[in-house]
Design an enzyme around this catalytic site. Structure first.
Site, mmCIF file in Angstrom:
data_model
loop_
_atom_site.group_PDB
_atom_site.id
_atom_site.type_symbol
_atom_site.label_atom_id
_atom_site.label_comp_id
_atom_site.label_asym_id
_atom_site.label_seq_id
_atom_site.Cartn_x
_atom_site.Cartn_y
_atom_site.Cartn_z
ATOM 1 N N ASP A 17 0.821 -1.201 0.000
ATOM 2 C CA ASP A 17 0.000 0.000 0.000
ATOM 3 C C ASP A 17 0.863 1.263 0.000
ATOM 4 O O ASP A 17 1.942 1.282 0.594
ATOM 5 C CB ASP A 17 -0.896 -0.005 1.242
ATOM 6 C CG ASP A 17 -2.142 0.852 1.057
ATOM 7 O OD1 ASP A 17 -2.348 1.378 -0.051
ATOM 8 O OD2 ASP A 17 -2.894 1.002 2.027
ATOM 9 N N HIS A 34 3.322 3.087 -9.002
ATOM 10 C CA HIS A 34 3.179 1.654 -9.273
ATOM 11 C C HIS A 34 4.450 1.094 -9.923
ATOM 12 O O HIS A 34 4.848 -0.045 -9.639
ATOM 13 C CB HIS A 34 1.973 1.410 -10.170
ATOM 14 C CG HIS A 34 0.665 1.779 -9.531
ATOM 15 N ND1 HIS A 34 0.259 1.248 -8.323
ATOM 16 C CD2 HIS A 34 -0.325 2.631 -9.926
ATOM 17 C CE1 HIS A 34 -0.931 1.753 -8.005
ATOM 18 N NE2 HIS A 34 -1.296 2.587 -8.956
ATOM 19 N N SER A 62 -6.489 -6.321 -6.580
ATOM 20 C CA SER A 62 -7.664 -6.885 -5.910
ATOM 21 C C SER A 62 -8.889 -6.845 -6.812
ATOM 22 O O SER A 62 -8.918 -6.136 -7.829
ATOM 23 C CB SER A 62 -7.956 -6.112 -4.618
ATOM 24 O OG SER A 62 -8.558 -4.864 -4.915
ATOM 25 N N THR A 63 -9.912 -7.578 -6.424
ATOM 26 C CA THR A 63 -11.170 -7.540 -7.171
ATOM 27 C C THR A 63 -11.775 -6.147 -7.144
ATOM 28 O O THR A 63 -12.506 -5.756 -8.058
ATOM 29 C CB THR A 63 -12.168 -8.558 -6.583
ATOM 30 O OG1 THR A 63 -12.249 -8.366 -5.154
ATOM 31 C CG2 THR A 63 -11.737 -9.988 -6.864
ATOM 32 N N GLU A 64 -11.476 -5.374 -6.100
ATOM 33 C CA GLU A 64 -12.001 -4.025 -5.976
ATOM 34 C C GLU A 64 -11.237 -3.013 -6.825
ATOM 35 O O GLU A 64 -11.730 -1.913 -7.100
ATOM 36 C CB GLU A 64 -11.977 -3.569 -4.507
ATOM 37 C CG GLU A 64 -13.001 -4.248 -3.610
ATOM 38 C CD GLU A 64 -12.570 -5.652 -3.194
ATOM 39 O OE1 GLU A 64 -11.360 -5.969 -3.298
ATOM 40 O OE2 GLU A 64 -13.450 -6.433 -2.767
ATOM 41 N N TRP A 66 -10.699 -2.923 -9.874
ATOM 42 C CA TRP A 66 -11.352 -2.612 -11.153
ATOM 43 C C TRP A 66 -12.178 -1.326 -11.060
ATOM 44 O O TRP A 66 -12.511 -0.725 -12.090
ATOM 45 C CB TRP A 66 -12.254 -3.762 -11.578
ATOM 46 C CG TRP A 66 -11.541 -5.036 -11.879
ATOM 47 C CD1 TRP A 66 -11.503 -6.171 -11.116
ATOM 48 C CD2 TRP A 66 -10.745 -5.333 -13.038
ATOM 49 N NE1 TRP A 66 -10.744 -7.149 -11.719
ATOM 50 C CE2 TRP A 66 -10.263 -6.665 -12.898
ATOM 51 C CE3 TRP A 66 -10.388 -4.603 -14.182
ATOM 52 C CZ2 TRP A 66 -9.456 -7.271 -13.851
ATOM 53 C CZ3 TRP A 66 -9.580 -5.214 -15.136
ATOM 54 C CH2 TRP A 66 -9.121 -6.527 -14.968
ATOM 55 N N LEU A 128 12.403 -20.056 -3.126
ATOM 56 C CA LEU A 128 11.241 -19.354 -2.586
ATOM 57 C C LEU A 128 10.047 -19.469 -3.539
ATOM 58 O O LEU A 128 10.207 -19.409 -4.760
ATOM 59 C CB LEU A 128 11.593 -17.887 -2.362
ATOM 60 C CG LEU A 128 10.473 -16.944 -1.899
ATOM 61 C CD1 LEU A 128 11.017 -15.950 -0.879
ATOM 62 C CD2 LEU A 128 9.875 -16.172 -3.079
ATOM 63 N N GLU A 204 0.176 -13.203 12.518
ATOM 64 C CA GLU A 204 0.609 -12.003 13.229
ATOM 65 C C GLU A 204 0.609 -10.825 12.254
ATOM 66 O O GLU A 204 1.044 -10.954 11.117
ATOM 67 C CB GLU A 204 2.026 -12.195 13.792
ATOM 68 C CG GLU A 204 2.144 -13.324 14.802
ATOM 69 C CD GLU A 204 1.446 -13.015 16.116
ATOM 70 O OE1 GLU A 204 1.271 -11.821 16.434
ATOM 71 O OE2 GLU A 204 1.069 -13.970 16.827
#
Length: 237
Positions: A17, A34, A62-64, A66, A128, A204
């Site tokens: 974020d 970005h 995320s789906t949001e 869009w 990894l 955590e």
């Protein structure tokens, strides 16, 4: 704390974020935040691997997301196209296995093919596991998993009596992966934002005001140091 004495979490999940706010603070276009954020991801994958983290999961789209402006979404799609090529080269070089979670069907065909290639061409790597959540939402993941489970019950491959937590977990995007030990969220917000809702029952949490493009190995170690100081209890005891 000495880096060599840290207890390294097996699985770290991150909410990346603050890209847009980082760009605004520097007087840059939001898209540049970005771009810098992708560079941070590249560096952090290598840092995490060197520290001994086995799974690193990042919330890429995320789906949001869009719902953002058409210009920003279009810019993010172009960034995906560019970054997938770089990531594939880097993953092969560093023995990183890439896994994609989320519903990729909404993306353009070339992006879907790129995501498929990332998984297919790195599946035998033994270092990894880098997990990218794209067009991902925790609630959507659970709904899609339950639909697949219900289809198997309807087809007679599974009985309702067999359904328990372990059974449902096998129908989620993260099947076969350990749950996150540590969640890191940058940018100052303190919420899950529909991220890995099932998987983070006992994770955590670590929140930092640092914007994602400024996050680095030192910040990662700070988060792990905090994780080391916590006494993990399960079931609220």
């Amino acid at each position: 704390m000495d880096e060599t004495k840290l207890k390294i979490p097996e699985h770290v999940a991150i909410i990346l974020d603050g890209n847009g706010r980082w760009a605004k603070r520097k007087g840059l276009l939001r898209h540049m935040g970005h771009v810098e954020g992708c560079k941070t991801v590249e560096r952090l994958v290598e840092d995490a691997a060197r520290l001994g983290i086995r799974y690193l999961t990042v919330y890429g789209f995320s789906t949001e997301n869009w719902k953002r402006s058409e210009e920003e979404v279009s810019g993010l799609m172009q960034l995906f196209r560019y970054y997938m090529v770089r990531l594939l080269k880097s993953a092969k070089k560093n023995n990183v296995r890439v896994k994609v979670i989320g519903d990729r069907s909404r993306f353009d065909r070339d992006i879907i093919e790129g995501l498929n290639a990332l998984e297919g061409e790195t599946e035998k790597n033994t270092g990894l596991t880098f997990v990218i959540a794209v067009n991902y939402g925790g609630r959507d993941e659970i709904v899609r998993g339950v639909r697949r489970l219900a289809a198997d019950i309807r087809a007679g491959r599974l009985s309702p009596e067999q359904v328990d937590e372990t059974c449902l977990t096998a129908y989620l995007d993260t099947a076969g992966m350990p749950d996150p030990d540590l969640l890191i969220r940058t940018g100052g917000e303190q919420r899950l934002s529909n991220y890995l809702l099932w998987q983070m029952a006992y994770t955590e949490f670590y929140f930092t005001d640092v914007y994602w493009p400024d996050f680095n190995k030192e910040e990662l170690i700070k988060a792990i140091e905090k994780y080391n100081k916590r006494e993990r209890r399960f079931g609220g005891v």
